[in-house]
Scaffold this motif. Structure first.
Motif, PDB file in Angstrom:
ATOM      1  N   ARG A 161     -20.723 -68.624   4.851  1.00 37.26           N
ATOM      2  CA  ARG A 161     -20.931 -68.898   3.423  1.00 37.26           C
ATOM      3  C   ARG A 161     -20.601 -70.361   3.165  1.00 37.26           C
ATOM      4  O   ARG A 161     -19.589 -70.873   3.634  1.00 37.26           O
ATOM      5  N   ILE A 201     -23.653 -71.756  -4.386  1.00 38.80           N
ATOM      6  CA  ILE A 201     -23.161 -70.956  -3.260  1.00 38.80           C
ATOM      7  C   ILE A 201     -24.372 -70.426  -2.498  1.00 38.80           C
ATOM      8  O   ILE A 201     -25.416 -70.148  -3.095  1.00 38.80           O
ATOM      9  N   TRP A 227     -15.116 -67.412  -4.170  1.00 39.59           N
ATOM     10  CA  TRP A 227     -16.243 -67.267  -3.253  1.00 39.59           C
ATOM     11  C   TRP A 227     -15.863 -67.434  -1.781  1.00 39.59           C
ATOM     12  O   TRP A 227     -16.643 -67.061  -0.911  1.00 39.59           O
TER      13      TRP A 227
END
Length: 133
Positions: free
Chosen positions: A2, A17, A49
């Protein structure tokens, strides 16, 4: 993996993101640098996140040289990496604002032009860096 991307500007920082698996990204929010809560907002997004690394847009002129904002962007990105203990990758951000405007026209709830530009920066980086993975 990520990734969180940033489109840094003197007046606004777009945040997005995305991840390698999908190769896509989405704009999250636009932050106003220099305000007392701007670092807290970015820190809270990172905590929420949990990105593995950061991608920061790096502006260049047509001749490949960095723009006048280059030193401020470098300081922002390096500071972010040190503060959060994550790698920082640099990505060409030419045309990201123009392409971000196109996204703004097509989307409903809008995180802001700069957040869309950050998503475009991240998608470009993912395309370039995960092609052969």
């Amino acid at each position: 993996m990520r990734l969180m991307a940033f489109d840094y500007g003197k007046r606004r920082i777009g945040v997005a993101i995305g991840d390698e698996l999908t190769g896509s990204a989405r704009g999250l929010v636009t932050v106003r640098p220099g305000r007392p809560d701007s670092d807290r907002t970015i820190d809270a997004l990172i905590a929420r996140w949990q990105p593995d690394a950061f991608v920061v847009g790096w502006p260049t002129r047509d001749d490949g040289q960095p723009t006048a904002l280059g030193p401020a962007i470098r300081a922002f990105g390096e500071g972010l990496g040190l503060r959060h203990g994550r790698a920082v990758y640099w990505a060409d951000e030419r045309l990201s604002s123009h392409l971000g405007r196109e996204r703004v026209r097509r989307r409903g709830k809008d995180p802001g032009l700069d957040a869309h530009a950050a998503a475009i920066i991240l998608e470009g980086w993912l395309m370039e860096n995960t092609r052969n993975a």
